[in-house]
Design a protein around this motif. Structure first.
Motif, PDB file in Angstrom:
ATOM      1  N   GLU A 160       0.877  -1.152  -0.012  1.00  0.00           N
ATOM      2  CA  GLU A 160      -0.022  -0.039   0.020  1.00  0.00           C
ATOM      3  C   GLU A 160       0.848   1.311  -0.077  1.00  0.00           C
ATOM      4  O   GLU A 160       0.349   2.223  -0.487  1.00  0.00           O
ATOM      5  CB  GLU A 160      -1.148  -0.153   1.200  1.00  0.00           C
ATOM      6  N   LEU A 161       2.013   1.194   0.434  1.00  0.00           N
ATOM      7  CA  LEU A 161       3.024   2.261   0.439  1.00  0.00           C
ATOM      8  C   LEU A 161       4.276   1.951   0.511  1.00  0.00           C
ATOM      9  O   LEU A 161       4.762   0.920   0.854  1.00  0.00           O
ATOM     10  CB  LEU A 161       2.960   2.879   2.001  1.00  0.00           C
ATOM     11  N   ILE A 162       4.981   2.364  -0.480  1.00  0.00           N
ATOM     12  CA  ILE A 162       6.584   2.162  -0.690  1.00  0.00           C
ATOM     13  C   ILE A 162       7.316   3.325  -0.722  1.00  0.00           C
ATOM     14  O   ILE A 162       6.777   4.501  -1.331  1.00  0.00           O
ATOM     15  CB  ILE A 162       6.692   1.528  -2.153  1.00  0.00           C
ATOM     16  N   ILE A 163       8.630   3.534  -0.039  1.00  0.00           N
ATOM     17  CA  ILE A 163       9.461   4.511   0.236  1.00  0.00           C
ATOM     18  C   ILE A 163      10.643   4.357  -0.455  1.00  0.00           C
ATOM     19  O   ILE A 163      11.176   3.213  -0.640  1.00  0.00           O
ATOM     20  CB  ILE A 163       9.461   4.769   1.670  1.00  0.00           C
ATOM     21  N   PHE A 164      11.037   5.713  -1.187  1.00  0.00           N
ATOM     22  CA  PHE A 164      12.514   5.468  -1.814  1.00  0.00           C
ATOM     23  C   PHE A 164      13.226   6.423  -1.326  1.00  0.00           C
ATOM     24  O   PHE A 164      12.913   7.542  -0.471  1.00  0.00           O
ATOM     25  CB  PHE A 164      12.341   6.023  -3.299  1.00  0.00           C
ATOM     26  N   PRO A 165      14.514   6.480  -1.377  1.00  0.00           N
ATOM     27  CA  PRO A 165      15.656   7.444  -0.767  1.00  0.00           C
ATOM     28  C   PRO A 165      15.537   8.929  -1.370  1.00  0.00           C
ATOM     29  O   PRO A 165      14.777   9.086  -2.241  1.00  0.00           O
ATOM     30  CB  PRO A 165      17.044   6.955  -1.063  1.00  0.00           C
ATOM     31  N   GLU A 166      16.125   9.863  -0.444  1.00  0.00           N
ATOM     32  CA  GLU A 166      16.452  11.218  -0.849  1.00  0.00           C
ATOM     33  C   GLU A 166      17.237  11.127  -2.239  1.00  0.00           C
ATOM     34  O   GLU A 166      17.951  10.342  -2.490  1.00  0.00           O
ATOM     35  CB  GLU A 166      17.102  11.710   0.191  1.00  0.00           C
ATOM     36  N   MET A 167      16.829  12.196  -2.873  1.00  0.00           N
ATOM     37  CA  MET A 167      17.526  12.416  -4.366  1.00  0.00           C
ATOM     38  C   MET A 167      17.550  11.114  -5.055  1.00  0.00           C
ATOM     39  O   MET A 167      18.344  10.777  -5.705  1.00  0.00           O
ATOM     40  CB  MET A 167      18.763  12.911  -4.133  1.00  0.00           C
ATOM     41  N   ALA A 168      16.487  10.211  -5.132  1.00  0.00           N
ATOM     42  CA  ALA A 168      16.224   8.866  -5.930  1.00  0.00           C
ATOM     43  C   ALA A 168      16.525   9.191  -7.195  1.00  0.00           C
ATOM     44  O   ALA A 168      16.889   8.225  -7.934  1.00  0.00           O
ATOM     45  CB  ALA A 168      15.143   8.244  -5.247  1.00  0.00           C
ATOM     46  N   LEU A 169      16.243  10.162  -7.896  1.00  0.00           N
ATOM     47  CA  LEU A 169      16.396  10.376  -9.194  1.00  0.00           C
ATOM     48  C   LEU A 169      17.613  11.041  -9.679  1.00  0.00           C
ATOM     49  O   LEU A 169      18.094  10.708 -10.714  1.00  0.00           O
ATOM     50  CB  LEU A 169      15.399  11.114  -9.877  1.00  0.00           C
ATOM     51  N   SER A 170      18.254  11.816  -8.929  1.00  0.00           N
ATOM     52  CA  SER A 170      19.335  12.742  -9.322  1.00  0.00           C
ATOM     53  C   SER A 170      20.551  12.210  -8.764  1.00  0.00           C
ATOM     54  O   SER A 170      21.757  12.143  -9.529  1.00  0.00           O
ATOM     55  CB  SER A 170      19.155  14.037  -8.904  1.00  0.00           C
ATOM     56  N   GLY A 171      20.624  11.415  -7.566  1.00  0.00           N
ATOM     57  CA  GLY A 171      21.951  11.130  -6.943  1.00  0.00           C
ATOM     58  C   GLY A 171      22.314  12.443  -6.169  1.00  0.00           C
ATOM     59  O   GLY A 171      21.854  13.500  -6.529  1.00  0.00           O
ATOM     60  N   LYS A 172      23.355  12.304  -5.301  1.00  0.00           N
ATOM     61  CA  LYS A 172      23.772  13.386  -4.365  1.00  0.00           C
ATOM     62  C   LYS A 172      24.976  14.329  -4.899  1.00  0.00           C
ATOM     63  O   LYS A 172      24.506  15.569  -5.250  1.00  0.00           O
ATOM     64  CB  LYS A 172      24.152  12.878  -3.114  1.00  0.00           C
ATOM     65  N   PHE A 173      25.888  13.572  -5.461  1.00  0.00           N
ATOM     66  CA  PHE A 173      27.028  14.254  -5.918  1.00  0.00           C
ATOM     67  C   PHE A 173      27.227  14.158  -7.525  1.00  0.00           C
ATOM     68  O   PHE A 173      27.495  13.545  -8.052  1.00  0.00           O
ATOM     69  CB  PHE A 173      28.504  13.444  -5.404  1.00  0.00           C
TER      70      PHE A 173
END
Length: 199
Positions: free
Chosen positions: A36-49
């Motif tokens: 019912e709910l799925i969670i993905f990380p921060e900046m999951a599309l772009s990446g951090k660096f």
């Protein structure tokens, strides 16, 4: 009881198309398992660096384009994911909560986020923090102490979600260990993802 999943995914910095493909695959799997709910990380599309890529308008457009694809996939499931979003005078690293093909909530990824989640059987109160944090010795212990205290103060379960993989910042290479963790309302660890492994 609500069925909640998190995706401790390997993020390829600067490649929103590849990351979106992986996210959509996780979402499809989750739907097949009646999540019912799925969670993905921060900046999951772009990446951090991502260095100078951040200055390229086409990159921002790509993040927006693939972000909309993920939002469109939220029919029948709630999706939480991190993306770069142009918001005036605000941190561009934003979390988005999507449901029924549209954005329900959006905000800054700094700090804990509390939410009410309408499960199939009842309303649930949870907290979460999505991250894109490189590995540091001793960080896991400090993180556990902090989140254990927070969950007891909030009296609700908490999900901490981090990514895995390798990203570089010029001459420095960073590894991301994941170590995503679920805490119950008593501050106890009830689940921890394997470090340095996608799950």
């Amino acid at each position: 009881m609500a069925k909640i999943a998190y995706a401790q995914m390997e993020i390829v910095a600067g490649q929103p198309e590849l990351n979106a493909e992986k996210i959509l695959d996780f979402v499809a799997q989750a739907k097949n398992q009646n999540v019912e709910l799925i969670i993905f990380p921060e900046m999951a599309l772009s990446g951090k660096f991502i260095g100078d890529t951040l200055r390229q308008k086409t990159f921002w457009k790509d993040c927006d384009y693939f972000g909309k694809k993920i939002i469109a996939a939220s029919k029948g499931i709630t999706i939480i994911f991190g993306n770069l979003v142009e918001v005036e005078d605000k941190n561009p690293s934003q979390y988005l909560i999507a449901y029924d093909g549209k954005i329900a909530t959006q905000g800054d990824t700094n700090g804990l986020i509390e939410m009410e989640f309408n499960g199939e059987d009842k309303k649930y109160h949870i907290a979460f923090q999505i991250d894109c944090a490189p590995f540091r010795f001793g960080e896991k212990v400090q993180r556990d102490k902090f989140f254990s205290t927070q969950t007891k103060n909030l009296n609700r379960p908490l999900i901490y979600l981090n990514c895995v993989g390798i990203q570089n910042r010029g001459k420095t290479i960073y590894t991301f260990d994941g170590a995503s963790t679920v805490y119950n309302s008593k501050g106890e660890i009830v689940q921890r993802a394997e470090s340095f492994s996608e799950s």
